[in-house]
Design an enzyme around this catalytic site. Structure first.
Site, short mmCIF file in Angstrom:
data_model
loop_
_atom_site.label_atom_id
_atom_site.label_comp_id
_atom_site.label_asym_id
_atom_site.label_seq_id
_atom_site.Cartn_x
_atom_site.Cartn_y
_atom_site.Cartn_z
N SER A 146 0.63 0.79 -12.73
CA SER A 146 0.91 -0.64 -12.83
C SER A 146 -0.28 -1.47 -12.34
CB SER A 146 2.21 -0.94 -12.06
OG SER A 146 2.72 -2.18 -12.44
N ASP A 152 10.49 0.20 -19.97
CA ASP A 152 9.88 -0.43 -18.80
C ASP A 152 10.18 -1.93 -18.84
OD1 ASP A 152 7.97 -1.71 -17.07
OD2 ASP A 152 6.75 0.10 -17.14
N HIS A 179 9.85 1.95 -15.28
CA HIS A 179 8.59 1.71 -14.56
C HIS A 179 8.54 2.50 -13.24
CE1 HIS A 179 5.02 -0.85 -14.15
NE2 HIS A 179 5.31 -1.09 -12.89
N1 LIG Z 1 11.58 -3.48 -6.90
C1 LIG Z 1 10.31 -3.81 -6.35
C2 LIG Z 1 9.52 -4.48 -7.42
C3 LIG Z 1 8.09 -4.10 -7.33
C4 LIG Z 1 7.79 -2.86 -8.13
O1 LIG Z 1 8.47 -2.47 -9.04
N2 LIG Z 1 6.68 -2.26 -7.75
C5 LIG Z 1 6.24 -1.08 -8.44
C6 LIG Z 1 4.88 -1.36 -8.99
S1 LIG Z 1 4.93 -2.79 -10.04
C7 LIG Z 1 3.31 -3.06 -10.51
O2 LIG Z 1 2.35 -2.97 -9.86
C8 LIG Z 1 6.22 0.09 -7.49
O3 LIG Z 1 5.44 0.98 -7.61
N3 LIG Z 1 7.14 0.05 -6.53
C9 LIG Z 1 7.22 1.03 -5.47
C10 LIG Z 1 8.13 2.19 -5.74
O4 LIG Z 1 8.13 3.09 -4.87
O5 LIG Z 1 8.81 2.26 -6.77
C11 LIG Z 1 10.48 -4.73 -5.18
O6 LIG Z 1 11.22 -5.68 -5.32
O7 LIG Z 1 9.86 -4.46 -4.15
#
Ligand SMILES: N[C@@H](CCC(=O)N[C@@H](CSC=O)C(=O)NCC(=O)O)C(=O)O
Length: 299
Positions: A161, A241, A276
């Site tokens: 991401s 995603d 995602h």
């Molecule tokens: N649900 C999260 C939203 C943020 C999120 O989805 N972060 C992703 C990367 S998005 C793009 O860079 C991520 O990797 N999250 C960490 C994980 O362990 O899944 C929120 O509200 O914090």
């Protein structure tokens, strides 16, 4: 560098480190996985163990991918080390998002060198990840003997991401000096200048002048970087995603690559039914590991 904790994982060890960074002027955390080959008694290695750098996404610390991407099995299979840097500088003294959202500020450094106040003082993540951290790790792990671990030359980069964006951006910006041997990405933001997550970050860190954004936008960079040999960029993205249409838009990188030396050398694999999350990332880590192992000369 301080070792905060060491854990056994698979056949090797995960080392959690912290250090004072001259780039960010903060204390930074980083996780390093040393594969089983590093600990082999009867090592007949002719070359130091290469490294794969994994850049994480918005909200992550070095622990998210260390715990949920399952890179360690692959690192043991092929014999590479993993580096999991943090996603931004952190601390009370570090400016944060005025909107208090998770898509900007701490946990969202976008792997660039900010030029705008109040972010420029600490948000120097490009220099940190691509220059300072490799040198610091080399000095820490290779101080007692001939280099056992290669953080400087035989190195690949990948990420998820925002981190997928950071990986492609760093790969292309460092391409002329062959900074990284290969690049892949999971659900990357490929054209930050033209999507909301990227526009917010670039405006805040780099200012309103869009010309300044080009230096960090993969869709602009790819037009000015001449590809050599068999080099290609491997990308996976899930068709379920939730960020695909609004923030990721991988088709824009394919469009940007058209009529350049990268046409047909950016491979976007859209995989059915995946979102995602780290369920998606971990599913395709083995394919990315094999891709990097080949480019690092391990298979
Ligand atoms: N649900 C999260 C939203 C943020 C999120 O989805 N972060 C992703 C990367 S998005 C793009 O860079 C991520 O990797 N999250 C960490 C994980 O362990 O899944 C929120 O509200 O914090």
């Amino acid at each position: 560098m301080n070792v905060v904790k060491e854990l056994s994982v698979c056949g090797g060890r995960l080392v959690k480190l912290s250090h004072n960074s001259t780039s960010t002027k903060t204390c930074m955390n980083v996780n390093v996985y040393l594969p089983k080959q590093y600990y082999a008694q009867d090592s007949s290695r002719s070359r130091p163990i290469p490294t794969v750098v994994y850049l994480s996404g918005l909200t992550c610390t070095p622990d998210n991918a260390s715990e949920k991407a399952f890179w360690q099995f692959q690192a043991d299979k092929y014999g590479f080390a993993m580096v999991f840097p943090d996603t931004s500088p952190r601390g009370d003294q570090v400016a944060n998002d005025p909107e208090d959202s998770w898509d900007f500020g701490q946990g969202a450094g976008f792997y660039l060198n900010a030029t705008q106040d109040p972010y420029a003082q600490h948000y120097q993540m490009y220099d940190y990840v691509h220059k300072e951290l490799p040198q610091t790790l080399d000095a820490h792990f290779n101080k007692n003997a001939a280099a056992e671990l290669d953080f400087l030359d035989n190195v690949a980069i990948t990420g998820h991401s925002m981190g997928g964006y950071g990986a492609i951006c760093g790969y292309l910006k460092g391409y002329a000096e062959r900074r990284y041997k290969s690049c892949s990405a999971f659900a990357p933001i490929v054209n930050p200048s033209n999507v909301p997550w990227g526009q917010k970050a670039f405006k805040g860190y780099l200012g309103d002048e869009r010309a300044q954004w080009q230096a960090y936008d993969p869709c602009a960079l790819i037009k000015n970087v001449k590809r050599v040999g068999d080099d290609k960029v491997l990308i996976h993205v899930g068709d379920e995603d939730p960020f695909l249409e609004k923030h990721l838009r991988p088709e824009l990188l394919l469009e940007a690559a058209k009529s350049t030396s990268w046409e047909n050398y950016v491979q976007v694999k859209k995989v059915h039914g995946f979102d995602h999350s780290y369920y998606f990332v971990s599913t395709f880590v083995p394919e990315h590991a094999e891709f990097h192992a080949k480019n690092l000369g391990l298979i």
